[in-house]
Design an enzyme around this catalytic site. Structure first.
Site, PDB file in Angstrom:
ATOM      1  N   ASN A  87      10.652   0.456   3.467  1.00 23.68           N
ATOM      2  CA  ASN A  87       9.744   1.249   2.656  1.00 23.68           C
ATOM      3  C   ASN A  87       9.599   0.752   1.219  1.00 23.68           C
ATOM      4  O   ASN A  87       8.605   1.041   0.569  1.00 23.68           O
ATOM      5  CB  ASN A  87      10.250   2.702   2.647  1.00 23.68           C
ATOM      6  CG  ASN A  87       9.545   3.570   1.633  1.00 23.68           C
ATOM      7  OD1 ASN A  87       8.365   3.881   1.783  1.00 23.68           O
ATOM      8  ND2 ASN A  87      10.262   3.951   0.572  1.00 23.68           N
TER       9      ASN A  87
ATOM     10  N   TYR B  50      -1.062  -6.604  -3.841  1.00 23.05           N
ATOM     11  CA  TYR B  50      -0.643  -5.510  -2.963  1.00 23.05           C
ATOM     12  C   TYR B  50      -1.333  -5.614  -1.606  1.00 23.05           C
ATOM     13  O   TYR B  50      -0.685  -5.526  -0.549  1.00 23.05           O
ATOM     14  CB  TYR B  50      -0.973  -4.179  -3.629  1.00 23.05           C
ATOM     15  CG  TYR B  50      -0.510  -2.969  -2.856  1.00 23.05           C
ATOM     16  CD1 TYR B  50       0.819  -2.569  -2.899  1.00 23.05           C
ATOM     17  CD2 TYR B  50      -1.409  -2.220  -2.101  1.00 23.05           C
ATOM     18  CE1 TYR B  50       1.256  -1.456  -2.194  1.00 23.05           C
ATOM     19  CE2 TYR B  50      -0.990  -1.101  -1.397  1.00 23.05           C
ATOM     20  CZ  TYR B  50       0.341  -0.718  -1.452  1.00 23.05           C
ATOM     21  OH  TYR B  50       0.764   0.389  -0.754  1.00 23.05           O
TER      22      TYR B  50
END
Length: 279
Positions: A115, A184
């Protein structure tokens, strides 16, 4: 037994990276409440300890959206089923130390929730993005996920009974980019390739791998959605968000499946966010 609170003798063990806040914290709390032992990994010890305290204050069998028990102190210490390990996932030595600590404490690993991640600097055009900023996002989001998956593979392959599960945190940006988000977006597209490779290479060892693509969960990282975020046409617009507990519920469902079943890809998002038809 999968749907019930587990006893100490059949608790499963999970590693959650980026566990000090947001989605990582919500998932760690949900797993622990469902009877899992959880190792919390993150760069800041103080936020990991806050997560551990919230886990201790959450009653057994509570759902991920339930409030902590009213009589539990805010700084309640974590019990033996919670382990905190300061970890920068981009650093191989940190990752090795994390999984060594998990093996020493619990003897096995059943779940890795990959995560940890960073969006990187916002509002910078592609042509102006410093190489150092690109590298930081890649090192955390992609290399960090690989290093953790590799370490998890080693444990899951060697343990008896063999096997386990890896759930990667993708993003709706694994499908459609936002403006000025090249680093990203590139790492989240790469995460999909990592997930597929882990799924294929893990088959012979009973290691399942799936990916959850999350859109606009209410966390500190997405606070800007409430103020207005740049759209494909250049305008700023406020976007809907969803409760982070809804993400935790989805991860818990994926984690609780028997290893013979796998959610390969799941998308959970704020219903009205501009994703389908973005741009």
């Amino acid at each position: 037994m999968d749907a019930m609170r587990r006893t100490d003798t059949d608790r499963r063990t999970a590693v959650v990276t980026g566990a000090g806040s947001g989605i990582g914290r919500a998932v760690a709390v949900a797993l622990n409440a469902a009877g899992w032992s959880v190792a919390l990994a993150g760069r800041r010890v103080e936020t990991l300890e806050e997560t551990a305290a919230e886990m201790s204050a959450t009653p057994s069998g509570a759902g991920p959206g339930d409030a902590p028990a009213g009589d539990a102190p805010a700084d309640a210490p974590a019990d033996g089923h919670v382990l905190t390990v300061r970890t920068d996932v981009s650093q191989p030595a940190d990752v090795d130390a994390l999984f060594a600590a998990v093996h020493e404490r619990y003897g096995r690993l059943d779940l890795l929730f990959n995560n940890a991640g960073t969006f990187g600097p916002g509002g910078i055009a592609l042509e102006d993005l410093p190489l150092s900023a690109w590298q930081k996002v890649v090192d955390t989001n992609l290399t960090g996920a690989f290093l953790c998956a590799q370490a998890a593979f080693r444990l899951m392959k060697a343990q008896k009974p063999q096997g386990g599960r890896i759930i990667n945190n993708g993003s709706v940006s694994a499908h459609a980019p936002r403006p000025d988000s090249v680093a990203y977006t590139a790492t989240k597209h790469a995460m999909t390739g990592l997930t597929k490779s882990l799924s294929l290479d893990g088959r012979r060892y009973r290691i399942a791998c799936g990916q959850i693509d999350i859109g606009n969960a209410a966390t500190d990282m997405t606070e800007r959605m409430r103020r207005g975020v740049k759209q494909a046409n250049g305008e700023l617009a406020v976007e809907p968000v969803m409760n982070v507990s809804d993400v935790a519920t989805t991860v818990l469902h994926m984690a609780e499946l028997p290893l013979e079943a796998n959610v390969q890809f799941a998308t959970v998002m704020a219903t009205a966010m501009p994703y389908v038809g973005r741009g």
